[in-house]
Motif scaffolding. Sequence first.
Motif, PDB file in Angstrom:
ATOM      1  N   ASN A   1      52.473  87.787 -70.464  1.00 57.02           N
ATOM      2  CA  ASN A   1      52.418  89.221 -70.728  1.00 57.02           C
ATOM      3  C   ASN A   1      53.548  89.897 -69.979  1.00 57.02           C
ATOM      4  O   ASN A   1      53.828  89.573 -68.817  1.00 57.02           O
ATOM      5  CB  ASN A   1      51.067  89.800 -70.286  1.00 57.02           C
ATOM      6  N   TRP A   2      54.219  90.817 -70.643  1.00 50.68           N
ATOM      7  CA  TRP A   2      55.339  91.526 -70.029  1.00 50.68           C
ATOM      8  C   TRP A   2      54.833  92.405 -68.891  1.00 50.68           C
ATOM      9  O   TRP A   2      53.822  93.087 -69.014  1.00 50.68           O
ATOM     10  CB  TRP A   2      56.069  92.374 -71.057  1.00 50.68           C
ATOM     11  N   LEU A   3      55.548  92.370 -67.772  1.00 51.89           N
ATOM     12  CA  LEU A   3      55.151  93.152 -66.605  1.00 51.89           C
ATOM     13  C   LEU A   3      56.202  94.221 -66.320  1.00 51.89           C
ATOM     14  O   LEU A   3      57.381  93.907 -66.135  1.00 51.89           O
ATOM     15  CB  LEU A   3      55.009  92.237 -65.386  1.00 51.89           C
TER      16      LEU A   3
ATOM     17  N   GLY B   1      50.336  84.368 -64.586  1.00 48.51           N
ATOM     18  CA  GLY B   1      50.379  83.044 -65.198  1.00 48.51           C
ATOM     19  C   GLY B   1      50.655  83.124 -66.688  1.00 48.51           C
ATOM     20  O   GLY B   1      50.703  84.208 -67.283  1.00 48.51           O
ATOM     21  N   ALA B   2      50.830  81.968 -67.294  1.00 48.06           N
ATOM     22  CA  ALA B   2      51.169  81.903 -68.717  1.00 48.06           C
ATOM     23  C   ALA B   2      49.954  82.215 -69.580  1.00 48.06           C
ATOM     24  O   ALA B   2      48.809  81.945 -69.208  1.00 48.06           O
ATOM     25  CB  ALA B   2      51.711  80.517 -69.051  1.00 48.06           C
ATOM     26  N   ILE B   3      50.227  82.792 -70.733  1.00 43.62           N
ATOM     27  CA  ILE B   3      49.202  82.979 -71.754  1.00 43.62           C
ATOM     28  C   ILE B   3      48.892  81.607 -72.347  1.00 43.62           C
ATOM     29  O   ILE B   3      49.800  80.842 -72.681  1.00 43.62           O
ATOM     30  CB  ILE B   3      49.688  83.942 -72.860  1.00 43.62           C
ATOM     31  N   LYS B   4      47.607  81.274 -72.476  1.00 44.96           N
ATOM     32  CA  LYS B   4      47.233  79.994 -73.057  1.00 44.96           C
ATOM     33  C   LYS B   4      47.445  80.053 -74.567  1.00 44.96           C
ATOM     34  O   LYS B   4      46.978  80.968 -75.249  1.00 44.96           O
ATOM     35  CB  LYS B   4      45.784  79.657 -72.734  1.00 44.96           C
TER      36      LYS B   4
ATOM     37  N   ASN C   1      44.881  76.850 -76.021  1.00 44.27           N
ATOM     38  CA  ASN C   1      44.430  76.118 -74.832  1.00 44.27           C
ATOM     39  C   ASN C   1      45.514  75.271 -74.180  1.00 44.27           C
ATOM     40  O   ASN C   1      45.214  74.381 -73.381  1.00 44.27           O
ATOM     41  CB  ASN C   1      43.219  75.233 -75.173  1.00 44.27           C
ATOM     42  N   ASP C   2      46.756  75.539 -74.491  1.00 49.11           N
ATOM     43  CA  ASP C   2      47.852  74.828 -73.846  1.00 49.11           C
ATOM     44  C   ASP C   2      48.745  75.840 -73.133  1.00 49.11           C
ATOM     45  O   ASP C   2      48.748  77.026 -73.458  1.00 49.11           O
ATOM     46  CB  ASP C   2      48.674  74.054 -74.880  1.00 49.11           C
ATOM     47  N   ILE C   3      49.510  75.373 -72.141  1.00 52.38           N
ATOM     48  CA  ILE C   3      50.348  76.277 -71.357  1.00 52.38           C
ATOM     49  C   ILE C   3      51.724  76.484 -71.960  1.00 52.38           C
ATOM     50  O   ILE C   3      52.453  77.383 -71.558  1.00 52.38           O
ATOM     51  CB  ILE C   3      50.504  75.754 -69.914  1.00 52.38           C
ATOM     52  N   MET C   4      52.100  75.641 -72.919  1.00 45.28           N
ATOM     53  CA  MET C   4      53.424  75.766 -73.542  1.00 45.28           C
ATOM     54  C   MET C   4      53.366  75.233 -74.965  1.00 45.28           C
ATOM     55  O   MET C   4      52.414  74.554 -75.356  1.00 45.28           O
ATOM     56  CB  MET C   4      54.484  75.008 -72.739  1.00 45.28           C
ATOM     57  N   LYS C   5      54.397  75.525 -75.731  1.00 45.23           N
ATOM     58  CA  LYS C   5      54.492  75.042 -77.089  1.00 45.23           C
ATOM     59  C   LYS C   5      55.906  74.547 -77.369  1.00 45.23           C
ATOM     60  O   LYS C   5      56.886  75.116 -76.882  1.00 45.23           O
ATOM     61  CB  LYS C   5      54.146  76.148 -78.100  1.00 45.23           C
TER      62      LYS C   5
ATOM     63  N   GLY D   1      51.566  93.469 -78.716  1.00 46.70           N
ATOM     64  CA  GLY D   1      51.820  93.496 -77.287  1.00 46.70           C
ATOM     65  C   GLY D   1      53.283  93.250 -76.958  1.00 46.70           C
ATOM     66  O   GLY D   1      54.125  93.094 -77.859  1.00 46.70           O
ATOM     67  N   VAL D   2      53.586  93.246 -75.682  1.00 47.88           N
ATOM     68  CA  VAL D   2      54.943  92.973 -75.200  1.00 47.88           C
ATOM     69  C   VAL D   2      54.885  91.703 -74.362  1.00 47.88           C
ATOM     70  O   VAL D   2      54.051  91.579 -73.466  1.00 47.88           O
ATOM     71  CB  VAL D   2      55.501  94.142 -74.358  1.00 47.88           C
ATOM     72  N   TYR D   3      55.786  90.763 -74.655  1.00 44.01           N
ATOM     73  CA  TYR D   3      55.711  89.444 -74.041  1.00 44.01           C
ATOM     74  C   TYR D   3      57.038  89.044 -73.388  1.00 44.01           C
ATOM     75  O   TYR D   3      58.114  89.451 -73.838  1.00 44.01           O
ATOM     76  CB  TYR D   3      55.339  88.385 -75.088  1.00 44.01           C
ATOM     77  N   ALA D   4      56.918  88.236 -72.342  1.00 44.59           N
ATOM     78  CA  ALA D   4      58.071  87.569 -71.748  1.00 44.59           C
ATOM     79  C   ALA D   4      57.992  86.109 -72.196  1.00 44.59           C
ATOM     80  O   ALA D   4      57.049  85.400 -71.830  1.00 44.59           O
ATOM     81  CB  ALA D   4      58.041  87.674 -70.230  1.00 44.59           C
ATOM     82  N   VAL D   5      58.948  85.682 -72.998  1.00 39.02           N
ATOM     83  CA  VAL D   5      58.953  84.313 -73.515  1.00 39.02           C
ATOM     84  C   VAL D   5      59.987  83.507 -72.733  1.00 39.02           C
ATOM     85  O   VAL D   5      61.165  83.860 -72.699  1.00 39.02           O
ATOM     86  CB  VAL D   5      59.280  84.285 -75.025  1.00 39.02           C
ATOM     87  N   LYS D   6      59.523  82.448 -72.088  1.00 34.85           N
ATOM     88  CA  LYS D   6      60.411  81.606 -71.278  1.00 34.85           C
ATOM     89  C   LYS D   6      60.806  80.362 -72.064  1.00 34.85           C
ATOM     90  O   LYS D   6      59.956  79.581 -72.487  1.00 34.85           O
ATOM     91  CB  LYS D   6      59.725  81.207 -69.974  1.00 34.85           C
ATOM     92  N   GLU D   7      62.105  80.199 -72.268  1.00 36.82           N
ATOM     93  CA  GLU D   7      62.639  78.984 -72.873  1.00 36.82           C
ATOM     94  C   GLU D   7      62.898  77.975 -71.744  1.00 36.82           C
ATOM     95  O   GLU D   7      63.699  78.227 -70.854  1.00 36.82           O
ATOM     96  CB  GLU D   7      63.946  79.286 -73.614  1.00 36.82           C
ATOM     97  N   LEU D   8      62.205  76.862 -71.773  1.00 35.68           N
ATOM     98  CA  LEU D   8      62.292  75.901 -70.695  1.00 35.68           C
ATOM     99  C   LEU D   8      63.548  75.029 -70.838  1.00 35.68           C
ATOM    100  O   LEU D   8      63.927  74.655 -71.945  1.00 35.68           O
ATOM    101  CB  LEU D   8      61.039  75.016 -70.663  1.00 35.68           C
ATOM    102  N   ASN D   9      64.145  74.727 -69.710  1.00 32.43           N
ATOM    103  CA  ASN D   9      65.367  73.936 -69.677  1.00 32.43           C
ATOM    104  C   ASN D   9      65.134  72.559 -70.299  1.00 32.43           C
ATOM    105  O   ASN D   9      64.201  71.842 -69.929  1.00 32.43           O
ATOM    106  CB  ASN D   9      65.822  73.791 -68.220  1.00 32.43           C
TER     107      ASN D   9
END
Length: 348
Positions: free
Chosen positions: A109-111, A88-91, A94-98, A48-56
């Motif tokens: 998911n990439w939009l 929303g974020a992909i789980k 079962n967690d919202i972030m790693k 798939g194609v993903y948008a990965v957000k690096e959190l501050n």
Amino acid sequence: MEINKNNNTFKNIEELIIKENLGNIIKSINPVTGGLSHRMYKVVTDKGVYAVKELNAGVMKRPDAYDNFLFAEKVTDIVKQNGIDAIGAIKLQNDIMKQINNQYFMVFNWLNGKMLKAEEITNMHCEVIGKILAEIHNIDFSEIEDDNRKKFDIENFEWEKYIDLAEKQNKKYYKLLKDNLEFLYMINIKSNEVLNYANSKLVISHTDLDRKNVMWQEAKTFIIDWEASGYINPTIELIQVAWYWSGGDIENINYEKFKTVVDAYQKYSNIKIDNNVENLIYADIYSGLGWLNYNLKRSLCIENQYDKDEIELLEDMILVAVNDALKKADADKEKKLGKYGQGLAGLM
């Protein structure tokens, strides 16, 4: 796939993708945005194609950071259940972030969609946004109601402290702050008074529904970036949304578009617009002061450390934020509503 081995973020993203079984990366990881809060990367895998957000990193040091993100994802899930296309974020297990090697990531998911430029916005877009805002405000969020969040913290900002630091650090916004110190304190006090009133009626909402957080596929919308979700006075949010979507953020407000947002909201909303609009304008100004306060802390290295180019970007944002507050509050200085308020009062 080619990855710059000196880039720890890229290596951590690669590790994240492997650990979460999101496929094998088949293209170079591509930075999409380099904002001062978080950074986004496009990752293409054979799954798939993903948008990965690096959190501050600075944000994630706050004790309530994870709970805030978790609350936002709960809001997003309920909004989706009510028929609004919210992303929303992909789980991840079962967690919202790693967390990968001291960096925190969320995956979406990439939009494929388009963020509109100000000059591309039509009355049709304004009608859609007014309807969406009404539909969000109509949602029953009782299952996630949180009395600890059901308040808007009101703060007296430390303008003099910031001015002293700005002078020592030779910031280009120093003189603008100093020349308007008395005015900043005045609108801070006035907006605090109004917020005490506005806090008596709050709803859960997106709270940042401007152009950058709405992706369009023709007339179809997808609402992104729900991390600021929380309690807000519905009329204040309507003021903010109508202002942005009618060109207020680029100092070229179109009152027909403003009216279109408001009319659509009134048509679909179960909530009556508060008639105390003239005062609620100052509650809207408080959000601008809060944004200014936040960026001053970052620019002056009270919170977080940034590269030189990021510091320069912050300084430009601060200049804009101060000028925006001055223009929005000019109504009170002139003892009349002014252009900003006239548009609101005439349409509500």
